[in-house]
Write an enzyme that holds these catalytic residues in place. Structure first.
Site, PDB file in Angstrom:
ATOM      1  N   SER A  47       0.815  -1.220   0.000  1.00  0.00           N
ATOM      2  CA  SER A  47       0.000   0.000   0.000  1.00  0.00           C
ATOM      3  C   SER A  47       0.846   1.266   0.000  1.00  0.00           C
ATOM      4  CB  SER A  47      -0.930   0.012   1.222  1.00  0.00           C
ATOM      5  OG  SER A  47      -1.845  -1.054   1.178  1.00  0.00           O
ATOM      6  N   GLY A 243      -2.541   3.828  -3.364  1.00  0.00           N
ATOM      7  CA  GLY A 243      -2.964   4.933  -4.211  1.00  0.00           C
ATOM      8  C   GLY A 243      -4.443   5.246  -4.251  1.00  0.00           C
ATOM      9  N   CYS A 268      -9.373  -1.608   3.676  1.00  0.00           N
ATOM     10  CA  CYS A 268      -8.581  -0.464   3.196  1.00  0.00           C
ATOM     11  C   CYS A 268      -8.963  -0.074   1.768  1.00  0.00           C
ATOM     12  CB  CYS A 268      -7.091  -0.774   3.341  1.00  0.00           C
ATOM     13  SG  CYS A 268      -6.067   0.717   3.427  1.00  0.00           S
ATOM     14  N   LEU A 269      -8.097  -0.304   0.775  1.00  0.00           N
ATOM     15  CA  LEU A 269      -8.461   0.011  -0.610  1.00  0.00           C
ATOM     16  C   LEU A 269      -9.701  -0.777  -1.011  1.00  0.00           C
ATOM     17  CD1 LEU A 269      -7.750   1.474  -3.300  1.00  0.00           C
ATOM     18  CD2 LEU A 269      -6.415  -0.564  -3.905  1.00  0.00           C
ATOM     19  N   GLN A 272     -12.682   1.127   0.076  1.00  0.00           N
ATOM     20  CA  GLN A 272     -12.962   2.257  -0.801  1.00  0.00           C
ATOM     21  C   GLN A 272     -13.591   1.796  -2.113  1.00  0.00           C
ATOM     22  OE1 GLN A 272      -9.076   3.999  -1.122  1.00  0.00           O
ATOM     23  NE2 GLN A 272      -8.913   4.301   1.094  1.00  0.00           N
ATOM     24  N   PHE A 313      -6.753   8.110   1.243  1.00  0.00           N
ATOM     25  CA  PHE A 313      -8.056   8.426   0.665  1.00  0.00           C
ATOM     26  C   PHE A 313      -9.144   7.864   1.573  1.00  0.00           C
ATOM     27  CE2 PHE A 313      -5.019   8.501  -2.716  1.00  0.00           C
ATOM     28  CZ  PHE A 313      -5.436   9.497  -3.597  1.00  0.00           C
ATOM     29  N   HIS A 352      -6.872  -1.986   9.283  1.00  0.00           N
ATOM     30  CA  HIS A 352      -6.259  -3.297   9.073  1.00  0.00           C
ATOM     31  C   HIS A 352      -6.471  -4.218  10.268  1.00  0.00           C
ATOM     32  CE1 HIS A 352      -4.013  -2.720   5.280  1.00  0.00           C
ATOM     33  NE2 HIS A 352      -4.111  -1.450   5.619  1.00  0.00           N
ATOM     34  N   GLU A 354      -5.944  -7.309  10.455  1.00  0.00           N
ATOM     35  CA  GLU A 354      -4.984  -8.424  10.520  1.00  0.00           C
ATOM     36  C   GLU A 354      -3.847  -8.163  11.491  1.00  0.00           C
ATOM     37  OE1 GLU A 354      -3.116  -5.664   7.598  1.00  0.00           O
ATOM     38  OE2 GLU A 354      -5.152  -6.324   8.044  1.00  0.00           O
TER      39      GLU A 354
END
Length: 383
Positions: A47, A243, A268-269, A272, A313, A352, A354
């Site tokens: 990431s 990103g 996370c991503l 989104q 983001f 996260h 984990e």
């Protein structure tokens, strides 16, 4: 002889320090992480692709590097900034120094700068594009390069870190022991098959899924919904990654095709992307959330969780469609930290669970995903 290195920001600020790691020059978005430990997990988290990471804790490298705590095959960040580098790692698990590890993988570092001043500037002005160099020491040249660097917005960095082919995951937690296909014996009564869409996934996520009794198949993040469903999964996991999520149209299209077909869990991503696929929008945070001490409230239970986070983001809660419900909030700035789909079995979190590296407060989410898959199977008529 000590070699000089410089870090230049796009606003014209230049910091001078000592070169370590690899000798060279890299550009990226300069950000900061507030974790006191866990630098090895940070370095190998995909990431961080395209970013120059500043650690706020004063000394790094004191416990060295070992091969068990990697989160991917290699470091992915553009550069590493520390106040002080430990020259003598001391830990029974250490296999090499942090300096040697970064040098081996071509990661440029700078030490000995006022990281407190740098972080205060980033918190005030926001994350900025920058250049870290130990070969070009001309201030004007470096600032110009920083201004002209691409930054993160609008770039598809996932294609630079995701796997190129499918693979079957075979590791569990603790000793990272190789697992048989039936995985955790505690769940021998029902093994579930999870397809993990890898946008830059940390390995400890797959270990947690395995420990929940799941057989895990990892697919590149560019896989289509048809390709994913051809594996006949009981559930689909959407991974973290680097990103800006908005350019990843292929991922959003895939997720739309999966909603209602199988349970979906995103981190996370992946969180989104689930929001975008359902009709929400995302925005760039001023300086992001990066650290192992971020407080989050679970709105469904009222409990507070201390979480590990790494993102620049966030999902814009003013754009949420009626089908999405906010389940978690970041207590530092009240941004969306978790979502639940009201019509389909799908949920996600911005942090996260984990816990690598970081607290263990949110590990229950993996069990929640398993329970959702079992409930979906029970509700599906047998053919």
């Amino acid at each position: 002889m000590t070699q000089i290195a410089k870090l230049a920001l796009e606003d014209g600020t230049v910091f001078t320090g000592t070169a370590w790691g690899a000798i060279g020059e890299r550009d990226g978005e300069v950000c900061f992480n507030t974790s006191m430990t866990g630098y090895q997990e940070i370095l190998t988290d995909p990431s961080y692709r395209g970013q120059i990471v500043t650690m706020t804790y004063t000394e790094m490298g004191n416990y060295g590097v070992n091969l068990e705590d990697l989160e991917s095959e290699k470091p992915h960040l553009a550069g590493f900034v520390v106040k002080q580098l430990s020259q003598r790692p001391s830990n029974f698990r250490s296999q090499q120094s942090l300096h040697d590890y970064l040098a081996r993988h071509g990661i440029v570092g700078i030490a000995g700068i006022d990281t407190r001043a740098l972080v205060r500037r980033l918190r005030t002005q926001g994350a900025m594009k920058g250049v870290i160099s130990s070969i070009d020491l001309d201030n004007e040249s470096l600032v110009r390069k920083a201004k002209n660097s691409p930054g993160l917005v609008g770039r598809d960095l996932v294609r630079e870190v995701m796997p190129t082919a499918p693979r079957n995951w075979t590791e569990g937690l603790n000793t990272w022991a190789k697992l048989p296909l039936e995985s955790n014996p505690a769940f021998a009564d029902k093994q579930l098959h999870v397809v993990a869409l890898d946008y830059g996934m940390k390995w400890n996520i797959a270990r947690h899924l395995s420990d929940e009794g799941c057989r895990v198949t990892i697919l590149p993040g560019t896989a289509t919904a048809e390709e994913v469903l051809s594996y006949e999964p009981d559930g689909v996991f959407l991974s973290n990654g680097p990103g800006d999520p908005e350019p990843l149209v292929y991922a959003q299209d895939c997720i739309r095709g999966l909603l209602g077909e199988v349970p979906v869990f995103g981190i996370c991503l992946g969180h989104q992307l689930l929001g975008l696929a359902a009709g929400a929008k995302t925005f760039k945070l001023k300086f992001g959330h990066r650290g192992a001490n971020q407080p989050v409230q679970n709105l469904l239970t009222g409990k507070i969780e201390i979480t590990s986070q790494n993102h620049g983001f966030a999902v814009d809660d003013t754009t949420l469609p009626a089908c999405l419900e906010v389940t978690h909030r970041n207590l530092n700035d009240n941004t969306v930290a978790g979502l639940r789909h009201k019509e389909f079995p799908a949920f996600s979190v911005q942090y996260h669970p984990e816990s690598s590296a970081g607290p263990h407060d949110s590990r229950y989410l993996f069990r929640q995903f398993r329970e959702q898959m079992l409930a979906q199977e029970a509700a599906t008529p047998s053919s």
